[in-house]
Design an enzyme around this catalytic site. Structure first.
Site, PDB file in Angstrom:
ATOM      1  N   ASP A  68       0.822  -1.218   0.000  1.00  0.00           N
ATOM      2  CA  ASP A  68       0.000   0.000   0.000  1.00  0.00           C
ATOM      3  C   ASP A  68       0.857   1.271   0.000  1.00  0.00           C
ATOM      4  O   ASP A  68       2.094   1.202  -0.099  1.00  0.00           O
ATOM      5  CB  ASP A  68      -0.933  -0.070   1.222  1.00  0.00           C
ATOM      6  CG  ASP A  68      -2.324   0.439   0.910  1.00  0.00           C
ATOM      7  OD1 ASP A  68      -2.453   1.316   0.041  1.00  0.00           O
ATOM      8  OD2 ASP A  68      -3.282  -0.023   1.554  1.00  0.00           O
ATOM      9  N   ASP A  92     -10.222   3.297  -3.601  1.00  0.00           N
ATOM     10  CA  ASP A  92     -10.906   2.084  -3.146  1.00  0.00           C
ATOM     11  C   ASP A  92     -12.309   1.936  -3.739  1.00  0.00           C
ATOM     12  O   ASP A  92     -13.098   2.876  -3.743  1.00  0.00           O
ATOM     13  CB  ASP A  92     -11.051   2.106  -1.620  1.00  0.00           C
ATOM     14  CG  ASP A  92      -9.717   1.878  -0.939  1.00  0.00           C
ATOM     15  OD1 ASP A  92      -8.678   1.904  -1.629  1.00  0.00           O
ATOM     16  OD2 ASP A  92      -9.722   1.676   0.284  1.00  0.00           O
TER      17      ASP A  92
END
Ligand code: GAL
Length: 389
Positions: free
Chosen positions: A130, A187
């Protein structure tokens, strides 16, 4: 470690984040691995069982190593990976290029090589990496190269799944980092608007993904039906809206046609039969996993170009996958002219249309294919060139 390149076709699997957020543990992961086999998902091609954020303690140990959460994973990570392997599946985990993960656990910044080593020792086969808490002056491009190098030399085949949400023109430099897939958007949320936004943002980016480095449009929400738990972590406003089965069907078809990795995000232990049918559609998966890995191009409908379009993907062996999509909120006619895909009428060829959801052969068409699509619906065809005169 094999010398074979990894991720020749888009990776397929399951990831804990969409449904479970922080709420993960050993029992859940074992249960998911069991269900992969029982439900036929393994046979359908799903392979990686991936734990996302929130699996570790908040501090590293005295040797600077990551420590699995003592309550969630009381036996550590290795036995969980071993269990997943015992089912003939592969195991994935998560870390972050910054000092901390998005949920505030230790990240791999300045620990890349020791973390890659730890993951290799635990039997990890896939690392999602990430981008939160990146030191502002550390270029992301360099951080992905660091972990790429660490993974490629850790003694184990580990698929490198970069997740910087499409920031910093990631498609320009990610392939060289060694990553096998890279997230290209923020997302996904379990609602139709989110799915549509992701698709619209990635149309015309097909040239940036391909064999060994895939454009990851985020985990699937198919089958979640508003049951996601991760809004708590993100401070969101309670339950998500969820989608209809038609919307999930179209979501899956788009991810498949656009060569995205297919990572399931629902609780497969409780998924409806309709969701499992969508996720297990062999013919749609075959299009996604086609060995040539060519991305589709888009032919837009003249009167609603952003939301009504066809995607055309050349497949190995001469077939073509043609997806016809209506993302708009009203029913739409749409017509695909064959000269737009390189098939002149004068060639004497037409196309046979086999629809991959109904399984029906719909015959041979020349010059064009016109269909009517309900809102948010799609057809996905496997087509063959046929001599007609
Ligand atoms: C986000 C990422 C999500 C999930 C989450 C975990 O940055 O895009 O897919 O991994 O972090 O905190």
């Amino acid at each position: 470690m094999s010398n074979l390149p990894l991720a020749k076709t888009p990776p397929m699997g399951w990831n804990s984040w969409n449904t479970f957020g922080w709420n993960i543990n050993e029992e859940l992961i074992r249960g998911i691995a069991d269900k992969f086999v029982e439900l036929g998902l393994k046979d359908a091609g799903y392979e990686y069982v991936v734990i996302d954020d929130c699996w570790s303690e908040k501090e590293r140990d005295e040797n600077g190593r990551l420590v699995p959460d003592r309550n969630k994973f009381p036996n550590g990570i290795k036995p969980v990976a071993d269990y997943v392997h015992s089912k003939g599946l592969k195991f994935g985990i998560y870390s972050c290029a910054g000092t901390h993960t998005c949920a505030g656990y230790p990240g791999s910044f300045e620990h890349e090589f020791v973390d890659a080593q730890t993951f290799a020792e635990w039997g990890v086969d896939y690392l999602k990496y990430d981008y939160c808490y990146r030191p502002i002056h550390a270029p992301g491009e360099n951080l992905y190269k660091r972990m790429g190098m660490a993974l490629r030399n850790c003694g184990r085949d580990i698929v490198f799944s970069a997740c910087n949400w499409g920031n910093d023109d990631v498609w320009r430099w990610i392939r060289e980092s060694g990553a096998q897939l890279y997230r290209s958007t923020g997302d996904i949320q379990d609602n139709w608007q989110s799915i549509k936004n992701i698709v619209v943002s990635q149309i015309d980016r097909e040239c940036y993904g391909g064999t060994y480095c895939w454009n990851d449009m985020d985990m699937l929400t198919v089958g979640m039906h508003g049951k996601g738990d991760n809004t708590e972590v993100l401070g969101g406003e309670g339950k998500l809206a969820g989608c209809s089965d038609i919307q999930y069907k179209t979501h899956f078809a788009l991810w498949a046609m656009m060569n995205s990795p297919l990572m399931i995000g629902c609780d497969i232990r409780k998924a409806s039969s309709e969701a499992l049918k969508i996720l297990s559609n062999k013919e749609i998966i075959e299009i996604n996993q086609d060995i040539e890995g060519r991305g589709p191009y888009c032919i837009k409908q003249w009167n609603n170009p952003d939301h009504v379009f066809s995607l055309i993907k050349p497949l190995s062996g001469g077939d073509y996958a043609i997806g016809m999509f209506n993302l708009s909120d009203s029913a739409s006619e749409m017509s695909l002219q064959f000269f737009d895909i390189g098939l002149p009428t004068a060639s004497g060829y037409g196309l046979s249309f086999h629809e991959c959801h109904s399984g029906e052969d719909e015959g041979v068409f020349t010059e064009r294919r016109a269909v009517r699509l309900e809102p948010h619906d799609c057809y996905v065809y496997r087509c063959k060139l046929v001599k007609v005169k």
